[in-house]
Design a protein around this motif. Sequence first.
Motif, short mmCIF file in Angstrom:
data_model
loop_
_atom_site.label_atom_id
_atom_site.label_comp_id
_atom_site.label_asym_id
_atom_site.label_seq_id
_atom_site.Cartn_x
_atom_site.Cartn_y
_atom_site.Cartn_z
N ALA A 81 0.82 -1.21 0.00
CA ALA A 81 0.00 0.00 0.00
C ALA A 81 0.86 1.26 0.00
O ALA A 81 0.52 2.26 -0.64
CB ALA A 81 -0.94 0.00 1.21
N ALA A 82 2.00 1.21 0.69
CA ALA A 82 2.89 2.37 0.73
C ALA A 82 3.53 2.62 -0.63
O ALA A 82 3.83 3.76 -0.99
CB ALA A 82 3.98 2.17 1.79
N ALA A 83 3.75 1.55 -1.41
CA ALA A 83 4.37 1.70 -2.73
C ALA A 83 3.40 2.21 -3.78
O ALA A 83 3.81 2.85 -4.76
CB ALA A 83 4.95 0.35 -3.18
N ALA A 84 2.11 1.94 -3.61
CA ALA A 84 1.12 2.23 -4.64
C ALA A 84 1.04 3.70 -5.06
O ALA A 84 1.01 3.98 -6.27
CB ALA A 84 -0.25 1.72 -4.19
N PRO A 85 1.01 4.68 -4.15
CA PRO A 85 0.86 6.07 -4.60
C PRO A 85 1.96 6.57 -5.54
O PRO A 85 1.68 7.24 -6.53
CB PRO A 85 0.85 6.87 -3.28
N ALA A 86 3.21 6.21 -5.27
CA ALA A 86 4.31 6.68 -6.11
C ALA A 86 4.31 6.01 -7.48
O ALA A 86 4.81 6.58 -8.46
CB ALA A 86 5.66 6.42 -5.42
N LEU A 87 3.74 4.80 -7.56
CA LEU A 87 3.74 4.07 -8.83
C LEU A 87 2.48 4.30 -9.66
O LEU A 87 2.48 3.97 -10.86
CB LEU A 87 3.93 2.58 -8.56
N ALA A 88 1.43 4.84 -9.07
CA ALA A 88 0.15 4.96 -9.77
C ALA A 88 0.27 5.71 -11.09
O ALA A 88 -0.11 5.20 -12.15
CB ALA A 88 -0.88 5.62 -8.85
N ALA A 89 0.77 6.93 -11.07
CA ALA A 89 0.82 7.74 -12.29
C ALA A 89 1.76 7.17 -13.35
O ALA A 89 1.36 7.03 -14.52
CB ALA A 89 1.19 9.18 -11.96
N PRO A 90 3.00 6.82 -13.02
CA PRO A 90 3.86 6.31 -14.08
C PRO A 90 3.41 4.97 -14.66
O PRO A 90 3.53 4.74 -15.86
CB PRO A 90 5.25 6.19 -13.43
N VAL A 91 2.85 4.08 -13.83
CA VAL A 91 2.40 2.80 -14.36
C VAL A 91 1.14 2.99 -15.20
O VAL A 91 0.98 2.36 -16.25
CB VAL A 91 2.20 1.75 -13.24
N ARG A 92 0.27 3.91 -14.80
CA ARG A 92 -0.92 4.23 -15.62
C ARG A 92 -0.46 4.73 -16.98
O ARG A 92 -0.98 4.33 -18.03
CB ARG A 92 -1.80 5.27 -14.94
N GLN A 93 0.53 5.61 -16.98
CA GLN A 93 1.08 6.15 -18.23
C GLN A 93 1.66 5.02 -19.08
O GLN A 93 1.45 4.97 -20.29
CB GLN A 93 2.15 7.18 -17.90
N ALA A 94 2.37 4.10 -18.46
CA ALA A 94 2.95 2.97 -19.21
C ALA A 94 1.86 2.09 -19.80
O ALA A 94 1.96 1.65 -20.96
CB ALA A 94 3.87 2.16 -18.29
N LEU A 95 0.81 1.81 -19.01
CA LEU A 95 -0.29 0.98 -19.51
C LEU A 95 -1.01 1.64 -20.68
O LEU A 95 -1.60 0.95 -21.52
CB LEU A 95 -1.28 0.67 -18.38
N ASP A 96 -0.99 2.97 -20.74
CA ASP A 96 -1.66 3.70 -21.82
C ASP A 96 -0.81 3.79 -23.09
O ASP A 96 -1.29 4.26 -24.11
CB ASP A 96 -2.02 5.12 -21.36
N ARG A 97 0.45 3.37 -23.03
CA ARG A 97 1.36 3.48 -24.18
C ARG A 97 1.45 2.18 -24.97
O ARG A 97 1.49 1.11 -24.38
CB ARG A 97 2.77 3.86 -23.72
N ASP A 98 1.51 2.31 -26.28
CA ASP A 98 1.81 1.15 -27.11
C ASP A 98 3.27 0.80 -26.93
O ASP A 98 4.11 1.67 -26.71
CB ASP A 98 1.54 1.47 -28.59
N GLY A 99 3.58 -0.46 -27.02
CA GLY A 99 4.97 -0.89 -26.93
C GLY A 99 5.50 -1.09 -25.53
O GLY A 99 6.69 -1.32 -25.34
N VAL A 100 4.62 -1.00 -24.52
CA VAL A 100 5.03 -1.23 -23.14
C VAL A 100 4.22 -2.40 -22.58
O VAL A 100 2.99 -2.41 -22.67
CB VAL A 100 4.83 0.01 -22.23
#
Length: 196
Positions: A81-100
């Motif tokens: 749970a402590a790791a989730a906030p820092a990873l939310a935005a960059p992982v969302r961005q990665a999931l939205d990109r083709d090729g990742v």
Amino acid sequence: MKAQVVLFDGFDPLDAIGPYETLTAGGIQAELVTAEGPREVPSGVGFSLRATGGLDAEEPGILLVPGAAARTDEEVLALLAAAAPALAAPVRQALDRDGVTVATVCGGSLVLAMAGLLEGRTATTNHLGLEALASFGVNAVPARVVEDGDLITAAGVTSGVDLGLYLLEREVGARKAFEVEQLFAHERRGTVWRAA
């Protein structure tokens, strides 16, 4: 192609190193990174690893999130749970990109679910966390490796090598995955469960 293995305080070293070493043995460049950039990152088992870079959500390739290690299930969930906030935005961005391709081992899928990134997706985690994963609106499957398009998740801690071999097969080819399997004297377990 590059693989970024994302470390956070309390990460499980085997979740990170199993796929890291498997991917590098297969010719994929891998780097230990954090959301904050280069730093020493304490694992959950008493030693640290050095992340040499910052998570780059724009980088094509593989973004891999491990789980956490602690003495109790409650402590593991707190680390995730402590790791989730820092990873939310960059992982969302990665999931939205083709090729990742976003991949997780063990509780890594719970980190993403806690960050609100897996609702409606199909994933797995350690068998002890499947109910928790489902509570976030995830179709939780008790399989060793689950593929849901650009999201590939692996179950318990030892499944990280199987995940690495599957990613090699997918990205480099079955021959290279088989070579690494032989090199490691490891036979993959189970069938990869696919959402489609």
